[in-house]
Design an enzyme around this catalytic site. Structure first.
Site, PDB file in Angstrom:
ATOM      1  N   LYS A  88       0.826  -1.265   0.080  1.00 23.71           N
ATOM      2  CA  LYS A  88       0.013   0.019  -0.006  1.00 23.71           C
ATOM      3  C   LYS A  88       1.041   1.274  -0.029  1.00 23.71           C
ATOM      4  CE  LYS A  88      -4.218   1.684   1.364  1.00 23.71           C
ATOM      5  NZ  LYS A  88      -5.115   1.521   0.215  1.00 23.71           N
ATOM      6  N   GLU A 134      13.809   1.892   9.852  1.00 21.50           N
ATOM      7  CA  GLU A 134      12.974   2.702   9.107  1.00 21.50           C
ATOM      8  C   GLU A 134      11.600   2.459   9.100  1.00 21.50           C
ATOM      9  OE1 GLU A 134      16.334   4.552   6.162  1.00 21.50           O
ATOM     10  OE2 GLU A 134      14.893   3.333   5.271  1.00 21.50           O
ATOM     11  N   GLU A 157      12.038  -0.956   6.412  1.00 22.44           N
ATOM     12  CA  GLU A 157      13.275  -1.550   6.311  1.00 22.44           C
ATOM     13  C   GLU A 157      14.265  -1.351   7.452  1.00 22.44           C
ATOM     14  OE1 GLU A 157      16.172  -0.742   3.343  1.00 22.44           O
ATOM     15  OE2 GLU A 157      15.920   1.246   3.394  1.00 22.44           O
ATOM     16  N   ARG A 208      23.740  -0.896   9.096  1.00 19.07           N
ATOM     17  CA  ARG A 208      25.094  -0.229   8.809  1.00 19.07           C
ATOM     18  C   ARG A 208      24.859   1.155   9.490  1.00 19.07           C
ATOM     19  NH1 ARG A 208      23.160   3.634   5.196  1.00 19.07           N
ATOM     20  NH2 ARG A 208      21.622   2.965   3.776  1.00 19.07           N
TER      21      ARG A 208
HETATM   22  P1  ADP Z   1      20.944   6.595   4.304  1.00 16.30           P
HETATM   23  O1  ADP Z   1      19.701   6.432   5.214  1.00 16.30           O
HETATM   24  O2  ADP Z   1      22.137   6.036   5.095  1.00 16.30           O
HETATM   25  O3  ADP Z   1      21.241   7.988   4.270  1.00 16.30           O
HETATM   26  P2  ADP Z   1      20.851   6.103   1.778  1.00 16.30           P
HETATM   27  O4  ADP Z   1      19.757   5.233   1.133  1.00 16.30           O
HETATM   28  O5  ADP Z   1      20.675   7.607   1.420  1.00 16.30           O
HETATM   29  O6  ADP Z   1      20.794   5.661   3.184  1.00 16.30           O
HETATM   30  O7  ADP Z   1      22.255   5.215   1.075  1.00 16.30           O
HETATM   31  C1  ADP Z   1      23.404   5.658   1.787  1.00 16.30           C
HETATM   32  C2  ADP Z   1      24.431   5.424   0.739  1.00 16.30           C
HETATM   33  O8  ADP Z   1      24.562   4.145   0.294  1.00 16.30           O
HETATM   34  C3  ADP Z   1      24.256   6.367  -0.351  1.00 16.30           C
HETATM   35  O9  ADP Z   1      25.521   6.721  -0.850  1.00 16.30           O
HETATM   36  C4  ADP Z   1      23.674   5.563  -1.579  1.00 16.30           C
HETATM   37  O10 ADP Z   1      23.895   6.007  -2.761  1.00 16.30           O
HETATM   38  C5  ADP Z   1      24.145   4.152  -1.257  1.00 16.30           C
HETATM   39  N1  ADP Z   1      23.098   3.020  -1.541  1.00 16.30           N
HETATM   40  C6  ADP Z   1      22.467   2.516  -0.661  1.00 16.30           C
HETATM   41  N2  ADP Z   1      21.770   1.437  -1.082  1.00 16.30           N
HETATM   42  C7  ADP Z   1      22.544   0.905  -2.370  1.00 16.30           C
HETATM   43  C8  ADP Z   1      22.101  -0.009  -3.125  1.00 16.30           C
HETATM   44  N3  ADP Z   1      21.422  -0.928  -3.000  1.00 16.30           N
HETATM   45  N4  ADP Z   1      23.031   0.074  -4.273  1.00 16.30           N
HETATM   46  C9  ADP Z   1      23.776   1.313  -4.547  1.00 16.30           C
HETATM   47  N5  ADP Z   1      24.245   2.146  -3.443  1.00 16.30           N
HETATM   48  C10 ADP Z   1      23.331   2.256  -2.446  1.00 16.30           C
HETATM   49  P1  ADP Z   2      15.339   2.278   0.139  1.00 17.03           P
HETATM   50  O1  ADP Z   2      15.945   1.002   0.504  1.00 17.03           O
HETATM   51  O2  ADP Z   2      15.383   2.559  -1.195  1.00 17.03           O
HETATM   52  O3  ADP Z   2      15.825   3.150   1.282  1.00 17.03           O
HETATM   53  P2  ADP Z   2      12.655   2.318   1.712  1.00 17.03           P
HETATM   54  O4  ADP Z   2      11.874   1.287   1.653  1.00 17.03           O
HETATM   55  O5  ADP Z   2      13.447   2.635   2.734  1.00 17.03           O
HETATM   56  O6  ADP Z   2      13.833   2.068   0.421  1.00 17.03           O
HETATM   57  O7  ADP Z   2      11.853   3.533   0.997  1.00 17.03           O
HETATM   58  C1  ADP Z   2      12.491   4.782   0.530  1.00 17.03           C
HETATM   59  C2  ADP Z   2      11.356   6.084   0.445  1.00 17.03           C
HETATM   60  O8  ADP Z   2      10.393   5.663  -0.206  1.00 17.03           O
HETATM   61  C3  ADP Z   2      11.028   6.205   1.920  1.00 17.03           C
HETATM   62  O9  ADP Z   2      11.626   6.959   2.792  1.00 17.03           O
HETATM   63  C4  ADP Z   2       9.691   6.788   1.524  1.00 17.03           C
HETATM   64  O10 ADP Z   2       9.877   8.198   1.145  1.00 17.03           O
HETATM   65  C5  ADP Z   2       9.080   6.190   0.240  1.00 17.03           C
HETATM   66  N1  ADP Z   2       8.368   4.651   0.518  1.00 17.03           N
HETATM   67  C6  ADP Z   2       8.593   3.473   0.465  1.00 17.03           C
HETATM   68  N2  ADP Z   2       7.702   2.791   0.816  1.00 17.03           N
HETATM   69  C7  ADP Z   2       6.501   3.386   0.808  1.00 17.03           C
HETATM   70  C8  ADP Z   2       5.048   3.403   0.878  1.00 17.03           C
HETATM   71  N3  ADP Z   2       4.669   2.067   1.161  1.00 17.03           N
HETATM   72  N4  ADP Z   2       4.324   4.341   1.288  1.00 17.03           N
HETATM   73  C9  ADP Z   2       4.843   5.462   0.816  1.00 17.03           C
HETATM   74  N5  ADP Z   2       6.204   5.855   0.539  1.00 17.03           N
HETATM   75  C10 ADP Z   2       6.916   4.834   0.669  1.00 17.03           C
HETATM   76 MG    MG Z   3      15.475   3.374   3.218  1.00 12.67          MG
END
Ligand code: ADP
Ligand code: ADP
Ligand code: MG
Length: 483
Positions: free
Chosen positions: A209, A285, A298, A302
């Site tokens: 959702k 998160e 998630e 780290r």
């Molecule tokens: P944070 O919550 O620590 O800010 P981000 O999603 O911004 O997490 O990711 C932190 C760093 O790791 C960034 O430099 C992002 O580009 C990199 N990163 C995170 N997940 C992946 C992935 N699956 N593949 C490539 N780079 C990733």
């Molecule tokens: P990533 O591994 O790329 O960080 P996340 O699952 O943490 O992936 O989601 C990244 C962002 O996408 C969240 O911070 C939020 O803004 C949006 N998002 C993810 N899931 C949902 C959801 N079910 N509904 C609304 N926004 C979402």
């Molecule tokens: Mg995330």
């Protein structure tokens, strides 16, 4: 109650990363009396982090695949250099279970959680199933991969639109698409499978959702190898572009004074961490709706980019704790009750990107000066001559400001942004300035739709006073030269 510091046996720590986080880890090693071993590559022989490392080792190869992502090469280098522990930073190999296995087979400690936690949490399907089983609320939808469009349509019908197609292996905001109708599911399904196969080598998708007008709120966890799990309160990271954070604050202005909600979300995160016997720094998160109901998104196994704001409000050095935990040393935290928060901290990610399109904009730093108000923290990898290539993450620094109350933190951040000069490299400082002045941001109730809804990039002052920047740089240079 007071605690005595245990004597720590000096270790050799290799930092398998670059940029600001490599400097940050080196500083923590120095404080603990460990020897930090930094890596340098031909792409970046003068990297800023080397200044903070006790020893430098050449990591040969071109591009990330042959350097920071080459696990066999890195393990061999660590062995050659008698390394006790490897800190992976964030990004690169920080959430790679195979890397931590290879290190432990070589008798080297991975400074992060145990292998099983990385593997379970690294997959958005298995982690969601685990969270659900641990009694943690999860976003309605599937917790296993949906194999066909037909099945995706059935699930969408059941949970109701809008929905999100999400790659189980996704990260960094990639591999996600919202759909408001069956037609959109039809249209997007194959595209997300294709994209996530290309980016993550795994095309499995979840259907969940889409929470509307949501807040991204996450809880910092720290745990040791003796079964102690602590939380360090929450951070709000709802200011995002392309599902990636650009501004974070602690505590969350949306939770505000609602201490019951705060306790609930923090204890839920601890419960999840305990269920996987978590033993390092990690972040749980959540996505929180307008109704303040929250759901597990998630767990990042780290240290996160935005950890400094938590350090600023709690006074605890999270990197130090992470290293202590990995080597089995005491965390020097007497109890959860000792961890208190004071004041408010904000972080602006300074990125080499066009402030209007918010797309990466590689380039060379030709000038860099700071003139900050009292008490500002800037974790960065900037120096004159730094070349930001498309190979590396565009984030070059993290500007952190703190105040006893939120308004003061905002005021200090404005002053800090005004005192940060980066020449030659397009960057998002002008965007941060608009956000700090924006009434919606100041009011504090903003959601993850903030950038889309308020479009701060359209209000950037294009008549930036370059003349005064150059004058300030020239004055600083003259000072340095003793003129
Ligand atoms: P944070 O919550 O620590 O800010 P981000 O999603 O911004 O997490 O990711 C932190 C760093 O790791 C960034 O430099 C992002 O580009 C990199 N990163 C995170 N997940 C992946 C992935 N699956 N593949 C490539 N780079 C990733
Ligand atoms: P990533 O591994 O790329 O960080 P996340 O699952 O943490 O992936 O989601 C990244 C962002 O996408 C969240 O911070 C939020 O803004 C949006 N998002 C993810 N899931 C949902 C959801 N079910 N509904 C609304 N926004 C979402
Ligand atoms: Mg995330």
């Amino acid at each position: 109650m007071s605690i005595r510091l245990e004597e720590i046996k000096p270790k050799r720590v290799m930092i398998v990363n670059r940029g600001e986080i490599a400097s940050r880890v080196a500083k923590a090693c120095r404080e603990l009396g460990h020897t930090s071993v930094g890596l340098w590559t031909d792409n970046e022989p003068d990297a800023a982090h080397l200044e903070y490392c006790d020893e430098w080792v050449h990591l040969e190869g071109n591009g990330n695949a042959e350097t920071y992502l080459d696990m066999a090469k890195l393990v061999a280098l660590a062995k050659e250099n008698n390394i006790d522990g490897v800190h992976p930073g964030y990004g690169f190999l920080s959430e790679n279970g195979n890397f931590s296995t290879m290190l432990s087979e070589a008798g080297i400690i991975f400074i992060g959680p145990h292998n099983e936690a990385i593997k379970v949490m690294g997959d958005k399907a298995t982690s969601k199933a685990l969270a659900r089983d641990a009694g943690v609320p999860v976003v309605p939808g599937t917790s296993e991969a949906v194999p066909t469009v037909k099945k995706a349509l059935e699930v969408a019908e059941e949970i109701g639109y809008p929905i999100l197609l999400k790659a189980v292996a996704g990260g960094g905001g990639r591999g996600m698409r919202a759909c408001i109708s069956p037609e959109e599911v039809q249209k997007n399904f194959e595209a997300v499978v294709r994209e996530s196969t290309a980016a993550f080598g795994n095309g499995d998708l979840l259907v969940e959702k889409l929470i509307v007008n949501p807040h991204h709120i996450e809880v910092q966890i720290m745990a040791d190898k003796k079964g102690n799990v602590y939380h360090f309160f929450e951070r709000e990271c709802s200011i995002q572009r392309r599902h990636q954070k650009i501004i974070e604050e602690a505590p969350s202005p949306f939770i505000g004074e609602d201490e019951e909600l705060r306790r609930d979300i923090c204890e839920t995160a601890v419960k999840l961490a305990r269920s996987v016997k978590y033993d390092s720094a990690g972040t749980v998160e959540f996505i929180m709706g307008e109704d303040k109901k929250f759901y597990f998104l998630e767990m990042n196994t780290r240290i996160q980019v935005e950890h400094p704001i938590t350090e600023e409000i709690t006074g605890v050095d999270l990197i130090i704790c992470m290293i202590q935990s990995a080597f089995g040393d005491d965390l020097q935290i007497p109890s959860q009750e000792w961890i208190k928060k004071t004041g408010h901290a904000i972080e602006c990610r300074i990125c080499a990107e066009d402030p209007i399109t918010m797309l990466p904009s590689p380039g060379v730093v030709t000038g860099f000066e700071t003139n900050f108000p009292q008490g500002v923290r800037f974790d960065h990898c900037l120096y004159r001559g730094l070349e930001v290539t498309p190979d590396f993450d565009p984030m070059v620094g993290k500007l952190v400001a703190k105040g006893l109350v939120r308004d003061v933190a905002i005021r200090k951040m404005k002053a800090a942004l005004a005192g940060l000069y980066i020449e030659g490299l397009k960057n998002n400082i002008p965007l941060h300035k608009v956000v700090m002045d924006d009434p919606v941001f100041n009011e504090g109730g903003y959601t993850t739709n903030y950038i889309t809804d308020t479009a701060p990039q359209e209000r950037i002052d294009k008549s930036i006073d370059f003349v005064s920047i150059y004058r300030k740089l020239a004055a600083a240079e003259a000072r340095n030269m003793g003129m």
